[in-house]
Design a protein around this motif. Structure first.
Motif, short mmCIF file in Angstrom:
data_model
loop_
_atom_site.label_atom_id
_atom_site.label_comp_id
_atom_site.label_asym_id
_atom_site.label_seq_id
_atom_site.Cartn_x
_atom_site.Cartn_y
_atom_site.Cartn_z
N ALA A 68 4.76 48.46 9.48
CA ALA A 68 4.68 47.28 10.34
C ALA A 68 6.02 47.02 11.03
O ALA A 68 6.07 46.69 12.22
CB ALA A 68 4.26 46.06 9.53
N LEU A 69 7.12 47.18 10.29
CA LEU A 69 8.46 47.00 10.87
C LEU A 69 8.69 48.01 12.00
O LEU A 69 9.24 47.65 13.06
CB LEU A 69 9.52 47.16 9.79
N ILE A 70 8.26 49.25 11.78
CA ILE A 70 8.46 50.30 12.79
C ILE A 70 7.57 50.06 14.01
O ILE A 70 8.03 50.14 15.16
CB ILE A 70 8.18 51.69 12.18
N LEU A 71 6.30 49.73 13.78
CA LEU A 71 5.35 49.55 14.89
C LEU A 71 5.73 48.38 15.79
O LEU A 71 5.65 48.49 17.02
CB LEU A 71 3.94 49.34 14.32
N GLN A 72 6.16 47.27 15.18
CA GLN A 72 6.50 46.12 16.03
C GLN A 72 7.79 46.37 16.80
O GLN A 72 7.98 45.82 17.89
CB GLN A 72 6.61 44.85 15.19
N LEU A 73 8.67 47.22 16.25
CA LEU A 73 9.90 47.56 16.97
C LEU A 73 9.61 48.49 18.14
O LEU A 73 10.13 48.31 19.24
CB LEU A 73 10.89 48.21 16.01
N LEU A 112 -2.93 45.90 16.76
CA LEU A 112 -3.96 45.64 17.78
C LEU A 112 -4.22 44.15 17.93
O LEU A 112 -4.45 43.66 19.04
CB LEU A 112 -5.25 46.37 17.41
N ALA A 113 -4.18 43.42 16.81
CA ALA A 113 -4.41 41.97 16.86
C ALA A 113 -3.34 41.27 17.69
O ALA A 113 -3.60 40.22 18.30
CB ALA A 113 -4.44 41.40 15.44
N LYS A 114 -2.14 41.83 17.71
CA LYS A 114 -1.05 41.25 18.50
C LYS A 114 -1.32 41.36 20.01
O LYS A 114 -0.82 40.57 20.80
CB LYS A 114 0.27 41.94 18.16
N TYR A 115 -2.10 42.37 20.40
CA TYR A 115 -2.38 42.58 21.82
C TYR A 115 -3.57 41.75 22.31
O TYR A 115 -3.81 41.65 23.52
CB TYR A 115 -2.67 44.06 22.10
N VAL A 116 -4.34 41.20 21.38
CA VAL A 116 -5.50 40.39 21.76
C VAL A 116 -5.03 39.04 22.30
O VAL A 116 -4.17 38.38 21.70
CB VAL A 116 -6.44 40.19 20.55
N PHE A 168 6.43 49.25 19.64
CA PHE A 168 5.42 48.83 20.61
C PHE A 168 5.60 47.40 21.11
O PHE A 168 5.19 47.09 22.24
CB PHE A 168 4.02 48.96 19.99
N LEU A 169 6.17 46.53 20.31
CA LEU A 169 6.34 45.14 20.72
C LEU A 169 7.78 44.80 21.07
O LEU A 169 8.05 43.72 21.60
CB LEU A 169 5.86 44.20 19.60
N GLY A 170 8.70 45.72 20.78
CA GLY A 170 10.10 45.49 21.09
C GLY A 170 10.71 44.34 20.32
O GLY A 170 11.68 43.72 20.79
N TYR A 171 10.16 44.06 19.13
CA TYR A 171 10.65 42.93 18.35
C TYR A 171 11.50 43.43 17.19
O TYR A 171 11.06 44.23 16.37
CB TYR A 171 9.48 42.12 17.79
N SER A 172 12.75 42.96 17.15
CA SER A 172 13.65 43.27 16.03
C SER A 172 13.65 42.08 15.08
O SER A 172 13.97 40.96 15.49
CB SER A 172 15.07 43.54 16.54
N PRO A 173 13.31 42.28 13.82
CA PRO A 173 13.25 41.15 12.89
C PRO A 173 14.63 40.58 12.60
O PRO A 173 15.65 41.27 12.71
CB PRO A 173 12.66 41.79 11.62
#
Length: 318
Positions: A270-275, A36-40, A277-282
């Motif tokens: 966190a790895l799964i959520l950012q992939l 959620l903090a990433k969307y702020v 919802f944020l489309g970010y691959s580490p």
């Protein structure tokens, strides 16, 4: 006979399932709060800290009133330690939300989760607790994981050239969060079980409210966020408090070691959520570093469980 044997054998099967479930829910909740903090957009760490502290103060006050607990204790040393625990807890939360603005969610949670390993080292130094060679090696392994996540330019060259400044700032903030959380845990260990958790939560709350207002006022950012940010910040605060309550229930139903293992899975979430919802691959180095921190934390916790189990067996045989 059933109650005495249950106390001897530890938590029952049903109690353990409940403990593991709540620990898992706490890990998911804390990972969601970071998402959620990433969307702020405009709200900063001061806003997150103020919302968390204020809502936690409102939630904790009725518990203290019902239990008739004293907010301030009789001796000065305990009161100073409670205030220090509030400061370190607030610092850990503030540094964590600050780091999310600079680095990916999984990196921030991975570096912050290194406190699981750091607590053992600091407890060994400050509280003279047991620390084996294997625990020291696992701590070094955690440091290797931190280096892989941070990717310093003097080791990785051009690999860290993209947004190198933001990356290093975020890693330092996340590591500062880990250090503050470690200090907070060590203080709680030192205080022992004589202090009810609601007392430490209330001290965290009033310290957090004062700190966030003072910090925002000194930077000229003391304002009410826009409606979208306000909703996200409030929701993140509520999820954080619910996660804390879930973690408390988990510790009541299961031993601290297994709960710590389950809660460290927030790195994976966190790895799964950012992939998703944020489309970010580490990066590969970040992924390997995060997994190293996760597995070293799990291994260290399992070792402590085994050691405490042996101690209990030795006591029973005497």
């Amino acid at each position: 006979m059933s109650s005495s044997s249950q106390e001897k054998d530890g938590p029952g099967k049903c109690s353990r399932i409940v403990g593991f479930t709540f620990a898992l829910l706490a890990a998911i909740g804390w990972a969601l709060g970071g998402l959620l903090a990433k969307y702020v957009k405009d709200a900063g760490a001061d806003d997150f800290q103020f919302a968390r502290s204020l809502l936690q103060f409102i939630a904790t006050l009725p518990i203290l009133t019902y239990r008739k607990e004293k907010i301030f204790q009789d001796d000065l040393k305990t009161n100073l330690l409670l205030i220090l625990r509030g400061l370190t807890g607030v610092g850990g939360n503030w540094f964590y939300f600050s780091s999310i603005k600079f680095i990916p969610l999984s990196d921030a949670i991975s570096v912050t989760s290194s406190y699981i390993t750091l607590v053992g080292l600091f407890a060994c130094i400050c509280l003279k607790e047991r620390c084996t060679v294997i625990e020291a090696l696992l701590s070094i392994l955690t440091f290797v994981g931190l280096v892989l996540v941070a990717r310093p330019s003097f080791l990785f060259g051009n690999l860290a050239s993209e947004s190198a400044g933001d990356l290093m700032i975020g890693i330092l903030l996340a590591f500062a969060s880990a250090l503050c959380t470690t200090a907070s845990f060590v203080i709680v260990r030192y205080l022992g079980s004589g202090i009810h958790y609601s007392i430490t939560m209330l001290h965290y709350s009033w310290v957090g409210v004062i700190y966030s207002l003072a910090s925002a006022g000194s930077k000229g950012t003391l304002r009410i966020p826009c409606m979208d940010d306000l909703l996200l910040v409030s929701l993140a605060a509520v999820i954080g408090i619910i996660g804390l309550l879930f973690a408390t229930v988990a510790l009541q139903k299961e031993n601290a070691g297994p709960v710590a293992v389950v809660q460290s899975t927030q790195i994976i979430f966190a790895l799964i959520l950012q992939l998703v919802f944020l489309g970010y691959s580490p990066r590969l180095t970040s992924l390997i570093g995060s997994l190293i921190i996760f597995f070293s934390s799990v291994a260290l916790t399992l070792m402590r469980i085994q050691y405490s189990g042996k101690q209990e067996q030795n006591v029973d045989t005497k």
